[in-house]
Write a protein that holds these residues in place. Structure first.
Motif, PDB file in Angstrom:
ATOM      1  N   VAL A 202      14.471   4.284 -14.864  1.00  0.00           N
ATOM      2  CA  VAL A 202      14.703   5.464 -14.019  1.00  0.00           C
ATOM      3  C   VAL A 202      16.135   5.918 -14.276  1.00  0.00           C
ATOM      4  N   VAL A 203      16.296   7.194 -14.567  1.00  0.00           N
ATOM      5  CA  VAL A 203      17.641   7.696 -14.857  1.00  0.00           C
ATOM      6  C   VAL A 203      18.145   8.506 -13.674  1.00  0.00           C
ATOM      7  N   LYS A 204      19.273   8.072 -13.135  1.00  0.00           N
ATOM      8  CA  LYS A 204      19.869   8.793 -12.009  1.00  0.00           C
ATOM      9  C   LYS A 204      21.277   9.243 -12.415  1.00  0.00           C
ATOM     10  N   ARG A 205      21.509  10.529 -12.252  1.00  0.00           N
ATOM     11  CA  ARG A 205      22.799  11.122 -12.651  1.00  0.00           C
ATOM     12  C   ARG A 205      23.965  10.390 -11.969  1.00  0.00           C
ATOM     13  N   GLY A 206      24.975  10.089 -12.755  1.00  0.00           N
ATOM     14  CA  GLY A 206      26.175   9.463 -12.203  1.00  0.00           C
ATOM     15  C   GLY A 206      26.012   7.966 -12.016  1.00  0.00           C
ATOM     16  N   MET A 207      24.849   7.453 -12.326  1.00  0.00           N
ATOM     17  CA  MET A 207      24.611   6.038 -12.096  1.00  0.00           C
ATOM     18  C   MET A 207      24.365   5.307 -13.417  1.00  0.00           C
ATOM     19  N   ASN A 208      23.390   5.783 -14.186  1.00  0.00           N
ATOM     20  CA  ASN A 208      23.057   5.026 -15.397  1.00  0.00           C
ATOM     21  C   ASN A 208      22.739   5.903 -16.599  1.00  0.00           C
ATOM     22  N   GLU A 209      23.147   7.183 -16.585  1.00  0.00           N
ATOM     23  CA  GLU A 209      22.790   7.959 -17.774  1.00  0.00           C
ATOM     24  C   GLU A 209      23.522   7.467 -19.017  1.00  0.00           C
ATOM     25  N   ARG A 210      24.652   6.754 -18.811  1.00  0.00           N
ATOM     26  CA  ARG A 210      25.352   6.215 -19.987  1.00  0.00           C
ATOM     27  C   ARG A 210      24.603   5.033 -20.607  1.00  0.00           C
ATOM     28  N   SER A 211      23.542   4.578 -19.914  1.00  0.00           N
ATOM     29  CA  SER A 211      22.757   3.460 -20.452  1.00  0.00           C
ATOM     30  C   SER A 211      21.599   3.946 -21.327  1.00  0.00           C
ATOM     31  N   ILE A 212      21.407   5.267 -21.411  1.00  0.00           N
ATOM     32  CA  ILE A 212      20.256   5.792 -22.173  1.00  0.00           C
ATOM     33  C   ILE A 212      20.323   5.340 -23.634  1.00  0.00           C
ATOM     34  N   LEU A 213      21.446   5.608 -24.282  1.00  0.00           N
ATOM     35  CA  LEU A 213      21.531   5.271 -25.713  1.00  0.00           C
ATOM     36  C   LEU A 213      21.501   3.763 -25.969  1.00  0.00           C
ATOM     37  N   PRO A 214      22.270   2.953 -25.219  1.00  0.00           N
ATOM     38  CA  PRO A 214      22.173   1.495 -25.449  1.00  0.00           C
ATOM     39  C   PRO A 214      20.742   0.972 -25.267  1.00  0.00           C
ATOM     40  N   MET A 215      20.006   1.510 -24.288  1.00  0.00           N
ATOM     41  CA  MET A 215      18.615   1.061 -24.081  1.00  0.00           C
ATOM     42  C   MET A 215      17.765   1.473 -25.288  1.00  0.00           C
ATOM     43  N   HIS A 224       8.327  -2.743 -28.338  1.00  0.00           N
ATOM     44  CA  HIS A 224       8.182  -2.371 -26.919  1.00  0.00           C
ATOM     45  C   HIS A 224       8.386  -0.863 -26.782  1.00  0.00           C
ATOM     46  N   ILE A 225       7.677  -0.267 -25.831  1.00  0.00           N
ATOM     47  CA  ILE A 225       7.761   1.192 -25.647  1.00  0.00           C
ATOM     48  C   ILE A 225       8.670   1.485 -24.462  1.00  0.00           C
ATOM     49  N   LEU A 226       9.804   2.108 -24.753  1.00  0.00           N
ATOM     50  CA  LEU A 226      10.772   2.428 -23.698  1.00  0.00           C
ATOM     51  C   LEU A 226      10.459   3.816 -23.149  1.00  0.00           C
ATOM     52  N   ARG A 227      10.397   3.910 -21.814  1.00  0.00           N
ATOM     53  CA  ARG A 227      10.135   5.216 -21.201  1.00  0.00           C
ATOM     54  C   ARG A 227      11.206   5.535 -20.163  1.00  0.00           C
ATOM     55  N   PHE A 228      11.688   6.747 -20.229  1.00  0.00           N
ATOM     56  CA  PHE A 228      12.714   7.198 -19.293  1.00  0.00           C
ATOM     57  C   PHE A 228      12.033   8.027 -18.208  1.00  0.00           C
ATOM     58  N   ILE A 229      12.340   7.723 -16.955  1.00  0.00           N
ATOM     59  CA  ILE A 229      11.684   8.395 -15.830  1.00  0.00           C
ATOM     60  C   ILE A 229      12.707   9.222 -15.059  1.00  0.00           C
ATOM     61  N   GLU A 230      12.381  10.475 -14.803  1.00  0.00           N
ATOM     62  CA  GLU A 230      13.257  11.287 -13.964  1.00  0.00           C
ATOM     63  C   GLU A 230      13.240  10.733 -12.537  1.00  0.00           C
ATOM     64  N   ASP A 244      20.785  15.001  -8.844  1.00  0.00           N
ATOM     65  CA  ASP A 244      20.785  13.620  -9.345  1.00  0.00           C
ATOM     66  C   ASP A 244      19.764  13.397 -10.454  1.00  0.00           C
ATOM     67  N   VAL A 245      18.957  14.422 -10.715  1.00  0.00           N
ATOM     68  CA  VAL A 245      17.912  14.275 -11.739  1.00  0.00           C
ATOM     69  C   VAL A 245      18.501  14.591 -13.112  1.00  0.00           C
ATOM     70  N   VAL A 246      18.309  13.687 -14.063  1.00  0.00           N
ATOM     71  CA  VAL A 246      18.669  13.982 -15.446  1.00  0.00           C
ATOM     72  C   VAL A 246      17.374  14.442 -16.113  1.00  0.00           C
ATOM     73  N   PRO A 247      17.283  15.735 -16.471  1.00  0.00           N
ATOM     74  CA  PRO A 247      16.012  16.242 -16.990  1.00  0.00           C
ATOM     75  C   PRO A 247      15.585  15.526 -18.275  1.00  0.00           C
ATOM     76  N   ALA A 248      14.278  15.331 -18.400  1.00  0.00           N
ATOM     77  CA  ALA A 248      13.728  14.636 -19.569  1.00  0.00           C
ATOM     78  C   ALA A 248      14.197  15.296 -20.863  1.00  0.00           C
ATOM     79  N   ALA A 249      14.290  16.636 -20.857  1.00  0.00           N
ATOM     80  CA  ALA A 249      14.694  17.349 -22.074  1.00  0.00           C
ATOM     81  C   ALA A 249      16.113  16.927 -22.485  1.00  0.00           C
TER      82      ALA A 249
END
Ligand code: SAM
Length: 371
Positions: A202-215, A224-230, A244-249
């Motif tokens: 789950v991606v929450k703005r200001g909390m973990n969007e910097r973890s997107i690329l490392p994940m 394994h299939i990684l899925r990002f959830i708004e 707080d939503v990081v859009p999927a796009a």
């Protein structure tokens, strides 16, 4: 200031009145002449395909976006044990759903691995026939339980993991749980053959969007299939704001800039994740854009709450009680009729009509209805 989705929401019902209406509805349906089981289609032409079963409303995490500590504290009244459906009751209801078109069952919660002897339930459900039987877990107990779950007949597993950065992960689960133990659980599940394994972030703005690329880097090439959830406006306690939503796009753009992506067709109509694969091979990633690209039109999911209510939408205010019918000794035919009537009458499309005031609607919590 919060961004607002400017559409009208015509569904802010009075909860008690709605409950009474739903009760009368299932009872009337249960008393009708028996209809033969078979695949069901709802009022908007959507087939019944998936059933999510919440086996407990309790969790050993207090994820800040799901079960915030200040609400789910020692005073919080979780369901008493007698209110929970028994394994026999769950399996009986699940069979009625399978007879009416369900081909995929997901156990969830709360944290499903906290339900004592959940393996026994898996075994009972696996006997229902050729269904995709899976489970969503925070992974804390997975290292211990993966092999037993596989032996019981579980086919796959989805693990929720919001960051590889230990400090970020501990802050998000809010019980100081280390990321290494979840990674151990993922390894154990893969070793047990619970594949393909999915990882949900789950991606929450200001909390973990910097973890997107490392994940993305970490899980690329693992199979394994990684899925990002708004971050969604489920429940009434997570303080949701559109900001707080990081859009999927945006998530796709971020990954694509470093590791180019190509779109992949869905596995089946109604699949929630939009699929992408890395241009140079390796595993795929997905995004679940429940907020910015509502997928109500293809939603084929019913949910069974911990205490036996059927919900036809994750954002519903109340469900349709089957536990009453079960405990009054009603026949399979009668309860099957109720299931059929609930699905046939389903017209929900919450995500397509959400508005600025929807966060104030008294929606049920995800931990109770099942994520
Ligand atoms: N305890 C299990 C787990 O952690 O996977 C199962 C239940 S949990 C409610 C199911 C999924 O819902 C998790 O992946 C969780 O991250 C996700 N979730 C909870 N609240 C959410 C929210 N507000 N928006 C998006 N996803 C959410």
């Amino acid at each position: 200031m919060a961004t607002i989705i400017p559409l009208t929401d015509a569904r802010i019902p009075d909860a008690a009145e709605q409950r009474a209406r739903h009760d009368a509805f299932v009872r009337a349906a249960a008393s009708e002449a028996t209809a033969a089981p078979g695949p069901l289609v709802d009022a908007r032409g959507r087939p019944l395909h998936d059933l999510r079963i919440s086996v407990t409303d309790r969790c050993n995490f207090r994820c800040v976006y799901c079960m915030p500590k200040d609400v789910f504290d020692s005073d919080y009244r979780f369901l008493p044990h007698g209110d929970l459906l028994t394994f026999e009751e769950i399996a009986r209801v699940a069979k009625l759903f399978v007879d009416r078109g369900v081909a995929k069952i997901r156990l969830t919660g709360g944290e499903p691995l906290l339900r004592r002897n959940v393996e026994r339930l898996v075994e009972m459900l696996a006997r229902l026939g050729d269904i995709d039987l899976t489970l969503t877990t925070n992974g804390a107990l997975l290292a211990k339980k993966a092999a037993g779950l596989r032996d019981a007949g579980l086919t796959r597993v989805t693990v929720s993991l919001d960051s590889l950065d230990d400090a970020t992960f501990r802050a998000m689960n809010d019980v100081d749980f280390p990321v290494a133990k979840v990674l151990d659980g993922i390894d154990a599940a893969a070793a047990a053959g619970l594949a393909p394994l999915k990882v949900n972030m789950v991606v929450k703005r200001g909390m973990n969007e910097r973890s997107i690329l490392p994940m993305a880097r970490h899980f690329r090439g693992t199979g394994h299939i990684l899925r990002f959830i708004e971050f969604m406006d489920v429940g009434a306690t997570n303080g949701w704001r559109m900001d707080d939503v990081v859009p999927a796009a945006e998530i796709v753009r971020t990954i694509d800039a470093e590791m180019p992506l190509v779109a992949v067709d869905p596995n089946y109509a109604g699949e929630v994740a939009e699929r992408w694969r890395y241009r140079d091979g390796g595993s795929e990633v997905g995004v679940i854009a429940s907020v910015t690209q509502a997928f109500c039109r293809t939603c084929t999911r019913a949910r069974l709450s911990t205490d036996g209510k059927v919900y036809t939408c994750l954002f519903a205010t109340d469900g349709f009680d089957l536990r009453g019918l079960l405990r009054e000794g009603r026949s399979d035919a009668a309860i099957g009729n109720a299931v059929a009537a609930v699905w046939s009458g389903r017209a929900d499309r919450y995500s397509e009509v959400r508005t600025a005031n929807t966060p104030r609607v008294p929606k049920v919590e995800m931990s109770y209805i099942g994520g």
